[in-house]
Design an enzyme around this catalytic site. Structure first.
Site, short mmCIF file in Angstrom:
data_model
loop_
_atom_site.label_atom_id
_atom_site.label_comp_id
_atom_site.label_asym_id
_atom_site.label_seq_id
_atom_site.Cartn_x
_atom_site.Cartn_y
_atom_site.Cartn_z
N TYR A 203 9.63 2.25 -3.10
CA TYR A 203 8.42 1.41 -3.11
C TYR A 203 8.20 0.73 -1.75
CZ TYR A 203 6.94 1.78 -7.99
OH TYR A 203 6.43 2.24 -9.19
N GLU A 210 1.87 3.04 3.61
CA GLU A 210 0.45 2.90 3.27
C GLU A 210 -0.23 1.88 4.18
OE1 GLU A 210 0.28 1.85 -0.84
OE2 GLU A 210 1.51 3.56 -1.46
#
Length: 281
Positions: A203, A210
């Site tokens: 994550y 991102e």
């Protein structure tokens, strides 16, 4: 005589109908296979093999059937970046090659398919929380269609590679876990552990990548150059700023799910049968 509310609650506790269960098995199996293929394509680049395909070239002939506003949105934009992103890419390139040409033709449809997960929640097929589902799916679609495909200079970015690998390595165990659970085949303990443990590492890598991919499409800000930013640049800067708080929301959700499914807080052993997806979520 039982009320309608009581009947609805009883139906949800029993899980989905047989037809819905078969549909969800197919959906999860197809998604797992799609993400596994993305991993295969990315690793092929690391081995020196390449495949070339652009989704934009594929959809271009269909542009006449699409509203003009959407066509303009998908049109590739000129290069806009900053010194920080350029420097970071320079140092990461030797370790993470560009994988867009090989992977995007598979990444775009398999990630777009995830829109159905929002529909699954709305229809009551699964009991996943709607806010976290919407946040995760929408943020990825913004990156795939609103950032990567619109800004060609991100195609050679090493953080694009780390982003899609983090996504894929997260999604293959997740979808495989759900497919096996729905099929009643029994989920191996190791797969359960991977599904509810690897997020600790994947994550942060995924969310960080991102944010960096989006940051690379924002122009230079030093020396007061931020004063000439467009509205889109400010929106993207705002999204980058909230990426970390958003990561904590997803992190907290997964830690709660890990305790619930693995039974960490209840002394449940890892080898025990995983809970049904519809009861766990």
């Amino acid at each position: 005589m039982p009320s309608n509310d009581h009947k609805l609650r009883s139906a949800r506790l029993r899980g989905p109908s047989l037809a819905v269960r078969f549909y969800l098995i197919a959906f999860n199996a197809l998604s797992a296979a799609g993400w596994a293929y993305v991993i295969y394509l990315a690793l092929a680049v690391f081995r020196g093999q390449r495949a070339s395909s652009s989704v934009y070239d594929f959809i271009k002939p269909l542009a006449s059937y699409v509203p003009t506003s959407i066509v303009v949105f998908l049109t590739p934009q000129s290069k806009t970046t900053n010194h920080f992103s350029t420097t970071l890419a320079y140092f990461l390139h030797p370790y993470f090659p560009a994988t867009y040409e090989s992977t995007f033709s598979a990444l775009a449809p398999v990630q777009s398919l995830a829109v159905l997960e929002i529909l699954h929640v709305l229809l009551g097929f699964v009991r996943s929380p709607l806010p976290t589902t919407v946040v995760q799916v929408s943020s990825r679609l913004i990156l795939v269609w609103g950032i990567v495909e619109r800004f060609p200079h991100t195609h050679s970015s090493p953080v694009y590679t780390t982003m899609i690998l983090a996504w894929a390595l997260t999604e293959v165990p997740r979808y495989a876990y759900y497919a096996l659970s729905l099929a009643g085949c029994g989920v191996p303990a190791w797969l359960t552990w991977i599904r509810y443990s690897t997020f600790y590492v994947l994550y942060p890598i995924g969310a960080g990548s991102e944010a960096l991919v989006m940051l690379s499409t924002i122009p230079e800000w030093s020396g007061g150059k931020w004063a000439v930013w467009s509205a889109e640049h400010w929106v993207k800067a705002g999204l980058v700023a909230i990426w970390m708080p958003g990561l904590w929301v997803m992190y907290s959700h997964m830690m709660r799910m890990r305790r619930k499914v693995l039974g960490v807080s209840k002394g449940q052993k890892l080898g025990t049968k995983p809970r049904d997806r519809f009861k766990a979520e």
